[in-house]
Design a protein around this motif. Structure first.
Motif, PDB file in Angstrom:
ATOM      1  N   ARG A 119       0.853  -1.145  -0.188  1.00  0.00           N
ATOM      2  CA  ARG A 119       0.061  -0.100   0.096  1.00  0.00           C
ATOM      3  C   ARG A 119       1.040   1.130  -0.076  1.00  0.00           C
ATOM      4  O   ARG A 119       1.969   1.242   0.620  1.00  0.00           O
ATOM      5  N   ASP A 120       0.351   2.364  -0.584  1.00  0.00           N
ATOM      6  CA  ASP A 120       1.076   3.604  -0.647  1.00  0.00           C
ATOM      7  C   ASP A 120       0.731   4.483   0.742  1.00  0.00           C
ATOM      8  O   ASP A 120       0.100   3.890   1.524  1.00  0.00           O
ATOM      9  N   GLU A 121       1.668   5.596   0.773  1.00  0.00           N
ATOM     10  CA  GLU A 121       1.298   6.343   1.994  1.00  0.00           C
ATOM     11  C   GLU A 121      -0.233   6.801   2.250  1.00  0.00           C
ATOM     12  O   GLU A 121      -0.609   6.914   3.362  1.00  0.00           O
ATOM     13  N   ASP A 122      -0.628   7.265   1.037  1.00  0.00           N
ATOM     14  CA  ASP A 122      -2.229   7.514   1.104  1.00  0.00           C
ATOM     15  C   ASP A 122      -3.207   6.491   1.974  1.00  0.00           C
ATOM     16  O   ASP A 122      -4.025   6.742   2.903  1.00  0.00           O
ATOM     17  N   GLU A 133      -0.435   5.714  16.132  1.00  0.00           N
ATOM     18  CA  GLU A 133       0.092   4.476  16.516  1.00  0.00           C
ATOM     19  C   GLU A 133      -0.178   3.490  15.470  1.00  0.00           C
ATOM     20  O   GLU A 133       0.615   2.718  15.104  1.00  0.00           O
ATOM     21  N   LYS A 134      -1.405   3.368  15.002  1.00  0.00           N
ATOM     22  CA  LYS A 134      -1.961   2.434  14.096  1.00  0.00           C
ATOM     23  C   LYS A 134      -1.238   2.757  12.788  1.00  0.00           C
ATOM     24  O   LYS A 134      -0.910   1.847  12.074  1.00  0.00           O
ATOM     25  N   LEU A 135      -0.956   3.998  12.233  1.00  0.00           N
ATOM     26  CA  LEU A 135      -0.104   4.401  11.273  1.00  0.00           C
ATOM     27  C   LEU A 135       1.259   3.760  11.125  1.00  0.00           C
ATOM     28  O   LEU A 135       1.934   3.108  10.301  1.00  0.00           O
ATOM     29  N   ALA A 136       1.829   3.892  12.598  1.00  0.00           N
ATOM     30  CA  ALA A 136       3.199   3.401  12.737  1.00  0.00           C
ATOM     31  C   ALA A 136       3.218   1.821  12.569  1.00  0.00           C
ATOM     32  O   ALA A 136       4.123   1.443  12.153  1.00  0.00           O
ATOM     33  N   LEU A 137       2.220   1.107  13.119  1.00  0.00           N
ATOM     34  CA  LEU A 137       2.361  -0.180  12.780  1.00  0.00           C
ATOM     35  C   LEU A 137       1.676  -0.599  11.635  1.00  0.00           C
ATOM     36  O   LEU A 137       2.324  -1.637  11.148  1.00  0.00           O
ATOM     37  N   LEU A 138       1.133  -0.032  10.910  1.00  0.00           N
ATOM     38  CA  LEU A 138       0.838  -0.248   9.338  1.00  0.00           C
ATOM     39  C   LEU A 138       2.154  -0.011   8.656  1.00  0.00           C
ATOM     40  O   LEU A 138       2.438  -0.858   7.640  1.00  0.00           O
ATOM     41  N   ARG A 139       2.747   1.066   8.792  1.00  0.00           N
ATOM     42  CA  ARG A 139       3.988   1.375   8.057  1.00  0.00           C
ATOM     43  C   ARG A 139       5.053   0.078   8.445  1.00  0.00           C
ATOM     44  O   ARG A 139       5.843  -0.319   7.326  1.00  0.00           O
ATOM     45  N   ASP A 184       6.532  -2.345   5.550  1.00  0.00           N
ATOM     46  CA  ASP A 184       8.160  -2.305   5.571  1.00  0.00           C
ATOM     47  C   ASP A 184       8.582  -4.123   5.563  1.00  0.00           C
ATOM     48  O   ASP A 184       9.402  -4.654   4.849  1.00  0.00           O
ATOM     49  N   TRP A 185       7.848  -4.933   6.606  1.00  0.00           N
ATOM     50  CA  TRP A 185       8.071  -6.242   6.757  1.00  0.00           C
ATOM     51  C   TRP A 185       7.682  -6.895   5.345  1.00  0.00           C
ATOM     52  O   TRP A 185       8.553  -7.751   4.974  1.00  0.00           O
ATOM     53  N   SER A 186       6.706  -6.678   5.095  1.00  0.00           N
ATOM     54  CA  SER A 186       5.970  -7.178   3.576  1.00  0.00           C
ATOM     55  C   SER A 186       7.051  -6.784   2.487  1.00  0.00           C
ATOM     56  O   SER A 186       7.441  -7.745   1.599  1.00  0.00           O
ATOM     57  N   GLY A 187       7.753  -5.777   2.456  1.00  0.00           N
ATOM     58  CA  GLY A 187       8.510  -5.420   1.361  1.00  0.00           C
ATOM     59  C   GLY A 187       9.844  -6.210   1.471  1.00  0.00           C
ATOM     60  O   GLY A 187      10.527  -6.777   0.461  1.00  0.00           O
ATOM     61  N   ARG A 188      10.296  -6.093   2.641  1.00  0.00           N
ATOM     62  CA  ARG A 188      11.506  -7.202   3.084  1.00  0.00           C
ATOM     63  C   ARG A 188      11.205  -8.603   2.677  1.00  0.00           C
ATOM     64  O   ARG A 188      12.248  -9.234   2.225  1.00  0.00           O
ATOM     65  N   ARG A 189      10.229  -9.050   2.991  1.00  0.00           N
ATOM     66  CA  ARG A 189       9.996 -10.403   2.819  1.00  0.00           C
ATOM     67  C   ARG A 189       9.993 -10.745   1.345  1.00  0.00           C
ATOM     68  O   ARG A 189      10.470 -11.722   1.073  1.00  0.00           O
ATOM     69  N   ALA A 190       9.417  -9.846   0.321  1.00  0.00           N
ATOM     70  CA  ALA A 190       9.312 -10.083  -1.091  1.00  0.00           C
ATOM     71  C   ALA A 190      10.672  -9.924  -1.422  1.00  0.00           C
ATOM     72  O   ALA A 190      11.213 -10.783  -2.210  1.00  0.00           O
ATOM     73  N   LYS A 191      11.512  -9.165  -1.076  1.00  0.00           N
ATOM     74  CA  LYS A 191      13.107  -8.882  -1.390  1.00  0.00           C
ATOM     75  C   LYS A 191      13.730 -10.287  -1.109  1.00  0.00           C
ATOM     76  O   LYS A 191      14.695 -10.804  -1.905  1.00  0.00           O
ATOM     77  N   ALA A 192      13.376 -10.681   0.012  1.00  0.00           N
ATOM     78  CA  ALA A 192      14.105 -12.080   0.371  1.00  0.00           C
ATOM     79  C   ALA A 192      13.753 -13.138  -0.284  1.00  0.00           C
ATOM     80  O   ALA A 192      14.610 -14.160  -0.992  1.00  0.00           O
TER      81      ALA A 192
END
Length: 147
Positions: free
Chosen positions: A61-64, A75-81, A85-93
Motif C-alpha cells: 500500500r502507498d502512504e495515502d 500509533e496505528k499508522l506506525a504499525l501499518l508502516r 516494511d516487513w512485507s517489502g523485506r519479505r518480498a525481497k528475500a
C-alpha cells in the motif's frame, strides 16, 4: 576420464580451483538453454520463486492508503508502516534466491513498472537504477564527443 566425458556432453571447465589438497575442475553448463528464462504467453517467468505467493506481498500500500486505514491514529499508522516494511523485506528475500531474478528485473526496467517489487528492487530503487543508467550514458556520450 571425467574431464573428457564432461567436454563430450557440452560442459566447459573454468579452470582449476585452488585451496584444496589437489586442484580440481568445476563443470559449468553451457548452451542456449543453460540459463535461458523467457516469459510465457501470459508474461510470467517459468521457474520464478514468487509463483503461487500472495500478490499483496509484492504490491504494498502507498502512504495515502496507510493514512486512510489509520484514520488519524498515529500509533496505528506506525504499525501499518512497519507491516508494509516487513512485507517489502519479505518480498525481497524471496526474490534474492529466485533463478529468474535478473530477467524479472530487466523486464520491469524495460516496462518502467511503477509499483511493486520486481527482481528484488522496489519502484524507488528501480527508478534510481534507471537514473544512474541515464547519467552514465550521458557521461559516456560526453566523453566520446570530447575525446
Amino acid at each position: 576420464m571425467v574431464l573428457h566425458y564432461m567436454r563430450a556432453v557440452g560442459v566447459t571447465v573454468d579452470g582449476p580451483i585452488h585451496g584444496t589438497r589437489t586442484a580440481h575442475l568445476t563443470p559449468r553448463p553451457t548452451g542456449p538453454d543453460a540459463f535461458d528464462f523467457a516469459p510465457d504467453a501470459a508474461g510470467a517467468l517459468p521457474g520464478a520463486a514468487c509463483g503461487g505467493a500472495a500478490v499483496d506481498l509484492w504490491f504494498g500500500r502507498d502512504e495515502d492508503e496507510l493514512a486512510e486505514l489509520a484514520d488519524g491514529d498515529d500509533e496505528k499508522l506506525a504499525l501499518l508502516r512497519a507491516e508494509e516494511d516487513w512485507s517489502g523485506r519479505r518480498a525481497k528475500a524471496i526474490c534474492s534466491a529466485c533463478p529468474v531474478r535478473a530477467a524479472c528485473l530487466a523486464g520491469a526496467l524495460e516496462r518502467r513498472e511503477q509499483f511493486g517489487v520486481f527482481g528484488g528492487l522496489t519502484a524507488d530503487e528501480r527508478r534510481a537504477v534507471l537514473r544512474r543508467r541515464y547519467r552514465d550514458s550521458v557521461r559516456a556520450a560526453g566523453t566520446a564527443v570530447a575525446g
